[in-house]
Design an enzyme around this catalytic site. Structure first.
Site, mmCIF file in Angstrom:
data_model
loop_
_atom_site.group_PDB
_atom_site.id
_atom_site.type_symbol
_atom_site.label_atom_id
_atom_site.label_comp_id
_atom_site.label_asym_id
_atom_site.label_seq_id
_atom_site.Cartn_x
_atom_site.Cartn_y
_atom_site.Cartn_z
ATOM 1 C CB THR A 13 94.275 -24.791 24.984
ATOM 2 O OG1 THR A 13 94.895 -23.730 24.244
ATOM 3 C CG2 THR A 13 93.529 -24.206 26.170
ATOM 4 C CB VAL A 16 103.536 -28.362 22.765
ATOM 5 C CG1 VAL A 16 104.684 -28.151 23.728
ATOM 6 C CG2 VAL A 16 104.052 -28.946 21.453
ATOM 7 N NE ARG A 40 91.544 -19.577 18.934
ATOM 8 C CZ ARG A 40 92.516 -18.884 18.366
ATOM 9 N NH1 ARG A 40 92.223 -17.790 17.698
ATOM 10 N NH2 ARG A 40 93.783 -19.266 18.444
ATOM 11 N NE ARG A 110 113.100 -24.227 18.366
ATOM 12 C CZ ARG A 110 112.230 -24.883 17.597
ATOM 13 N NH1 ARG A 110 112.436 -24.978 16.294
ATOM 14 N NH2 ARG A 110 111.187 -25.470 18.132
ATOM 15 C CB CYS A 148 109.884 -32.322 17.359
ATOM 16 S SG CYS A 148 109.104 -31.665 15.871
ATOM 17 C CD GLN A 175 109.661 -34.035 10.612
ATOM 18 O OE1 GLN A 175 110.654 -33.691 9.995
ATOM 19 N NE2 GLN A 175 108.961 -33.196 11.355
ATOM 20 N N GLY A 179 103.053 -33.698 15.273
ATOM 21 C CA GLY A 179 103.996 -32.597 15.099
ATOM 22 C C GLY A 179 103.349 -31.366 14.484
ATOM 23 C CG HIS A 242 109.161 -36.397 14.394
ATOM 24 N ND1 HIS A 242 107.807 -36.582 14.216
ATOM 25 C CD2 HIS A 242 109.340 -35.061 14.580
ATOM 26 C CE1 HIS A 242 107.198 -35.401 14.308
ATOM 27 N NE2 HIS A 242 108.093 -34.472 14.532
ATOM 28 C CG ASN A 327 106.184 -35.890 17.605
ATOM 29 O OD1 ASN A 327 106.021 -37.104 17.746
ATOM 30 N ND2 ASN A 327 105.193 -35.071 17.353
ATOM 31 C CB THR A 328 104.341 -34.192 21.886
ATOM 32 O OG1 THR A 328 103.985 -35.489 22.343
ATOM 33 C CG2 THR A 328 103.703 -33.904 20.551
HETATM 34 N N1 LIG Z 1 103.646 -30.530 18.135
HETATM 35 C C1 LIG Z 1 104.939 -30.793 18.219
HETATM 36 O O1 LIG Z 1 105.383 -31.962 18.124
HETATM 37 C C2 LIG Z 1 105.938 -29.683 18.434
HETATM 38 C C3 LIG Z 1 107.255 -30.046 18.685
HETATM 39 C C4 LIG Z 1 108.191 -29.039 18.931
HETATM 40 C C5 LIG Z 1 107.814 -27.732 18.920
HETATM 41 N N2 LIG Z 1 106.509 -27.376 18.672
HETATM 42 C C6 LIG Z 1 106.170 -25.947 18.717
HETATM 43 O O2 LIG Z 1 105.389 -25.713 19.894
HETATM 44 C C7 LIG Z 1 104.419 -24.700 19.644
HETATM 45 C C8 LIG Z 1 103.017 -25.237 19.889
HETATM 46 O O3 LIG Z 1 102.737 -26.312 18.975
HETATM 47 P P1 LIG Z 1 101.416 -27.180 19.106
HETATM 48 O O4 LIG Z 1 101.610 -28.321 18.200
HETATM 49 O O5 LIG Z 1 101.100 -27.423 20.537
HETATM 50 O O6 LIG Z 1 100.312 -26.142 18.487
HETATM 51 P P2 LIG Z 1 98.738 -26.064 18.782
HETATM 52 O O7 LIG Z 1 98.193 -27.382 19.186
HETATM 53 O O8 LIG Z 1 98.165 -25.380 17.606
HETATM 54 O O9 LIG Z 1 98.618 -25.072 20.071
HETATM 55 C C9 LIG Z 1 98.903 -23.700 19.984
HETATM 56 C C10 LIG Z 1 98.688 -23.005 21.313
HETATM 57 O O10 LIG Z 1 98.964 -21.604 21.125
HETATM 58 C C11 LIG Z 1 97.808 -20.839 21.543
HETATM 59 N N3 LIG Z 1 97.637 -19.648 20.716
HETATM 60 C C12 LIG Z 1 97.367 -19.586 19.382
HETATM 61 N N4 LIG Z 1 97.212 -18.298 18.989
HETATM 62 C C13 LIG Z 1 97.360 -17.539 20.098
HETATM 63 C C14 LIG Z 1 97.316 -16.147 20.352
HETATM 64 N N5 LIG Z 1 97.060 -15.252 19.374
HETATM 65 N N6 LIG Z 1 97.559 -15.716 21.611
HETATM 66 C C15 LIG Z 1 97.806 -16.584 22.606
HETATM 67 N N7 LIG Z 1 97.854 -17.932 22.436
HETATM 68 C C16 LIG Z 1 97.646 -18.407 21.193
HETATM 69 C C17 LIG Z 1 96.622 -21.785 21.395
HETATM 70 O O11 LIG Z 1 95.565 -21.335 22.237
HETATM 71 P P3 LIG Z 1 94.000 -21.541 21.846
HETATM 72 O O12 LIG Z 1 93.677 -22.991 22.118
HETATM 73 O O13 LIG Z 1 93.315 -20.627 22.788
HETATM 74 O O14 LIG Z 1 93.847 -21.179 20.404
HETATM 75 C C18 LIG Z 1 97.248 -23.107 21.839
HETATM 76 O O15 LIG Z 1 97.260 -23.163 23.239
HETATM 77 C C19 LIG Z 1 104.647 -24.233 18.200
HETATM 78 O O16 LIG Z 1 105.467 -23.093 18.240
HETATM 79 C C20 LIG Z 1 105.328 -25.423 17.560
HETATM 80 O O17 LIG Z 1 106.104 -25.060 16.453
HETATM 81 C C21 LIG Z 1 105.557 -28.339 18.446
#
Ligand SMILES: NC(=O)c1ccc[n+]([C@@H]2O[C@H](COP(=O)([O-])OP(=O)(O)OC[C@H]3O[C@@H](n4cnc5c(N)ncnc54)[C@H](OP(=O)(O)O)[C@@H]3O)[C@@H](O)[C@H]2O)c1
Length: 350
Positions: A13, A16, A40, A110, A148, A175, A179, A242, A327-328
């Protein structure tokens, strides 16, 4: 046509997770069969659990899947993880112990001593660490992709390291907001502003991960590459992409024209194997004086190519350049999918 491999998306959801779902739609090898997120979201159809924030609609077959929890059993052997780092560590360990291949974006594993931090064009040999890891887990494993910004930095540095050797690197990043996930940075903080701080150890990742990626895996362990990195990060009001200003001191003198030739010639195993998500050229060198720019250049080769521009001499370091990474896509979901394609091509999927 060969049957596709069913895969699960953890954190489906999130920002990423949605990219995973988007990029896996119509993928020639993989088919999204299972989704998981937090309590949730669990129990709801994806179309309800997820507020889709990418253009268009989520693919119709995925929209109807019910989101599960991350600790429930999965049928799919291959699981992509876009989980929040507060939970990714424990969940990914559990699933690897259950025999899954977990291909993760999260930072938690990592730098583990037997986990590859993989950019398929740069360090495919680090997959040798899976022999060690699988002895520990009994079959399943975790493979990670870098932070990223690090993907753009390490891809730009790899050909320079091979041609000239690296001694020291300084990087200043600009950035994008995506991100930080959704909702990310509050709009009143983001608009008309630059924030010279990104939490979660962003600078430390930029300083350490490239040395791991450009280092060796030998005699059952990783060795960091022998160069120093200094990073300074900023969040700017850009949606995706980025930008990195990179200053490089090489071991042998690097003339900018020679550096451009090394960057342009760079190819890797994904290109040789023609992996489905591999860009034809991982690095595109631009010669216009005002490029790369996020809005104009982030979608190059479907967001999987890094754009490099303004390769020029620097009075202090010797060489400097600008790099831009989506980045994504190349920095997250696309990177993980390319990792999984390499695992598949090498016969390493369980
Ligand atoms: N955004 C980027 O550009 C980027 C780039 C590289 C790496 N990352 C890494 O990728 C990961 C995700 O980033 P994002 O930006 O996509 O974050 P995000 O939009 O906040 O999404 C987080 C996801 O994790 C789930 N989650 C949160 N708490 C949870 C729990 N207790 N149990 C199970 N699932 C849970 C959420 O589900 P719900 O919707 O149900 O809360 C959601 O699906 C992170 O580790 C981040 O550091 C991100």
């Amino acid at each position: 046509m060969a049957t596709k491999i069913d895969v699960g998306v953890l954190g489906a959801t999130g920002a990423v997770g949605q990219r995973f779902v988007q990029l896996l739609d119509g993928h020639p090898l993989f088919r999204v069969a299972e989704l998981a997120a937090s309590d949730r979201s669990a129990g709801k159809p994806y179309r309800e659990a997820c507020t889709w924030r990418l253009p268009g609609q989520p693919p119709r077959d995925v929209a109807e899947l019910t989101v599960g929890t991350c600790d429930a059993p999965f049928r799919s052997r291959l699981l992509f993880s876009g989980l929040d780092s507060s939970v990714a560590g424990e969940v990914e360990d559990l699933l690897a112990a259950r025999g899954h291949a977990v291909v993760s974006n999260a930072r938690n594993h990592r730098l583990d001593p037997d986990v590859p931090l993989l950019i398929p064009e740069v360090n495919p040999r680090h997959l040798d660490a899976l022999d060690v890891q699988r002895r520990r887990t009994g079959g399943g494993y975790i493979v990670t992709n870098p932070n990223c910004g690090v993907v753009g930095l390490a891809l730009a540095l790899a050909p320079l390291q091979a041609a000239f050797g690296l001694e020291a690197v300084a990087v200043v990043t600009l950035q994008a907001l995506s991100g930080a996930g959704y909702p990310g940075v509050a709009s009143l903080d983001a608009v008309d502003n630059v924030i010279p701080y990104i939490g979660g150890g962003e600078e430390e990742k930029l300083e350490l991960e490239p040395r791991r990626i450009l280092g060796r895996f030998a005699d059952g362990r990783f060795e960091l590459a022998d160069f120093a990195v200094s990073a300074s990060v900023h969040r700017v009001a850009v949606t995706d992409g980025h930008t990195l200003a990179v200053f490089v001191r090489t071991r042998q003198r690097a003339d900018p024209d020679e550096a451009v030739r090394a960057l342009q010639a760079f190819r890797g195993e994904p290109q040789e194997r023609r992996l489905p998500s591999a860009p034809e050229r991982p690095l595109h060198v631009l010669f216009e004086p005002d490029r790369p720019q996020p809005r104009l250049d982030r979608e190059r080769e479907g967001g999987m190519a890094v754009s490099v521009g303004r390769v020029r001499a620097d009075g202090l370091f010797g060489l400097k350049l600008e790099a831009l990474v989506h980045n994504t896509i190349r920095g997250a979901a696309g990177a993980a999918i390319l990792n999984a394609e390499l695992l598949h091509a090498r016969g390493l999927l369980p």
